[in-house]
Design a protein around this motif. Structure first.
Motif, PDB file in Angstrom:
ATOM      1  N   GLY A  24     -12.296  -0.569   5.452  1.00  0.00           N
ATOM      2  CA  GLY A  24     -11.323   0.439   5.058  1.00  0.00           C
ATOM      3  C   GLY A  24     -11.310   0.633   3.551  1.00  0.00           C
ATOM      4  N   SER A  25     -10.428   1.498   3.088  1.00  0.00           N
ATOM      5  CA  SER A  25     -10.340   1.765   1.661  1.00  0.00           C
ATOM      6  C   SER A  25      -8.904   2.074   1.282  1.00  0.00           C
ATOM      7  CB  SER A  25     -11.236   2.942   1.279  1.00  0.00           C
ATOM      8  OG  SER A  25     -10.793   4.099   1.965  1.00  0.00           O
ATOM      9  N   VAL A  26      -8.608   1.934   0.007  1.00  0.00           N
ATOM     10  CA  VAL A  26      -7.295   2.245  -0.543  1.00  0.00           C
ATOM     11  C   VAL A  26      -7.488   3.329  -1.588  1.00  0.00           C
ATOM     12  CG1 VAL A  26      -5.319   1.355  -1.834  1.00  0.00           C
ATOM     13  CG2 VAL A  26      -6.445  -0.092  -0.164  1.00  0.00           C
ATOM     14  N   VAL A  27      -6.704   4.390  -1.494  1.00  0.00           N
ATOM     15  CA  VAL A  27      -6.782   5.498  -2.430  1.00  0.00           C
ATOM     16  C   VAL A  27      -5.563   5.436  -3.342  1.00  0.00           C
ATOM     17  CG1 VAL A  27      -6.844   7.997  -2.667  1.00  0.00           C
ATOM     18  CG2 VAL A  27      -8.005   6.910  -0.760  1.00  0.00           C
ATOM     19  N   ILE A  28      -5.808   5.439  -4.665  1.00  0.00           N
ATOM     20  CA  ILE A  28      -4.727   5.403  -5.643  1.00  0.00           C
ATOM     21  C   ILE A  28      -4.799   6.676  -6.471  1.00  0.00           C
ATOM     22  CG2 ILE A  28      -3.766   4.203  -7.639  1.00  0.00           C
ATOM     23  CD1 ILE A  28      -4.905   1.649  -6.516  1.00  0.00           C
ATOM     24  N   THR A  29      -3.650   7.338  -6.646  1.00  0.00           N
ATOM     25  CA  THR A  29      -3.588   8.537  -7.470  1.00  0.00           C
ATOM     26  C   THR A  29      -2.506   8.371  -8.524  1.00  0.00           C
ATOM     27  OG1 THR A  29      -2.065   9.635  -5.945  1.00  0.00           O
ATOM     28  CG2 THR A  29      -4.388  10.065  -5.649  1.00  0.00           C
ATOM     29  N   LEU A  30      -2.752   8.939  -9.692  1.00  0.00           N
ATOM     30  CA  LEU A  30      -1.793   8.972 -10.788  1.00  0.00           C
ATOM     31  C   LEU A  30      -1.497  10.429 -11.117  1.00  0.00           C
ATOM     32  CD1 LEU A  30      -3.518   6.355 -13.021  1.00  0.00           C
ATOM     33  CD2 LEU A  30      -1.232   6.111 -12.151  1.00  0.00           C
ATOM     34  N   LEU A  57       3.716   9.152 -11.813  1.00  0.00           N
ATOM     35  CA  LEU A  57       3.939   8.897 -10.397  1.00  0.00           C
ATOM     36  C   LEU A  57       2.660   8.265  -9.864  1.00  0.00           C
ATOM     37  CD1 LEU A  57       5.665   9.276  -7.830  1.00  0.00           C
ATOM     38  CD2 LEU A  57       4.566  11.487  -7.562  1.00  0.00           C
ATOM     39  N   ILE A  58       2.771   7.065  -9.312  1.00  0.00           N
ATOM     40  CA  ILE A  58       1.616   6.340  -8.796  1.00  0.00           C
ATOM     41  C   ILE A  58       1.745   6.276  -7.288  1.00  0.00           C
ATOM     42  CG2 ILE A  58       0.321   4.190  -8.867  1.00  0.00           C
ATOM     43  CD1 ILE A  58       1.682   3.647 -11.556  1.00  0.00           C
ATOM     44  N   ARG A  59       0.704   6.737  -6.598  1.00  0.00           N
ATOM     45  CA  ARG A  59       0.696   6.722  -5.135  1.00  0.00           C
ATOM     46  C   ARG A  59      -0.495   5.914  -4.649  1.00  0.00           C
ATOM     47  NH1 ARG A  59       1.275  13.107  -4.955  1.00  0.00           N
ATOM     48  NH2 ARG A  59       3.518  13.297  -5.118  1.00  0.00           N
ATOM     49  N   ALA A  60      -0.292   5.200  -3.549  1.00  0.00           N
ATOM     50  CA  ALA A  60      -1.378   4.444  -2.921  1.00  0.00           C
ATOM     51  C   ALA A  60      -1.298   4.642  -1.420  1.00  0.00           C
ATOM     52  CB  ALA A  60      -1.283   2.964  -3.260  1.00  0.00           C
ATOM     53  N   SER A  61      -2.452   4.753  -0.787  1.00  0.00           N
ATOM     54  CA  SER A  61      -2.496   4.976   0.645  1.00  0.00           C
ATOM     55  C   SER A  61      -3.744   4.342   1.233  1.00  0.00           C
ATOM     56  CB  SER A  61      -2.510   6.470   0.946  1.00  0.00           C
ATOM     57  OG  SER A  61      -2.699   6.701   2.313  1.00  0.00           O
TER      58      SER A  61
END
Length: 99
Positions: A24-30, A57-61
């Motif tokens: 799997g993978s983790v996607v991080i956005t700023l 704003l930091i998002r991770a999914s």
């Protein structure tokens, strides 16, 4: 999406990384965050809104679960010293190699 405090965001982010380590993978956005929760109107009356601080704003999914937090950008800059800079290739070297 769950908005978390900074400490709980980091613990949940660690759990996401550990869970996706094998597959799997983790996607991080700023994203720059100015504190607004409503969209800006296109035309008509324009309100002058000045953000108090520079925030991100930091998002991770991981595809199934989404978490997010709001952090100050100067705090992020101070703690991101372990990241490697991307090597930029100059155009002159690239064009000389093709000629």
């Amino acid at each position: 999406m769950v908005l978390l405090e900074n400490d709980s965001f980091l613990t949940e982010l660690t759990r996401l990384f550990q869970k996706c380590r094998t597959s799997g993978s983790v996607v991080i956005t700023l994203k720059k965050y100015d504190g607004r929760t409503k969209p800006v109107p296109r035309k008509g009356h324009s309100e002058s809104f000045e953000p108090a601080d520079n925030k991100c704003l930091i998002r991770a999914s991981d595809g199934k679960r989404k978490i997010s937090t709001v952090a100050y950008s100067n705090l992020l800059r101070a703690h991101m010293d372990g990241l490697k800079k991307k090597d930029k290739k100059s155009k002159s070297k690239k064009t000389k190699a093709t000629q």
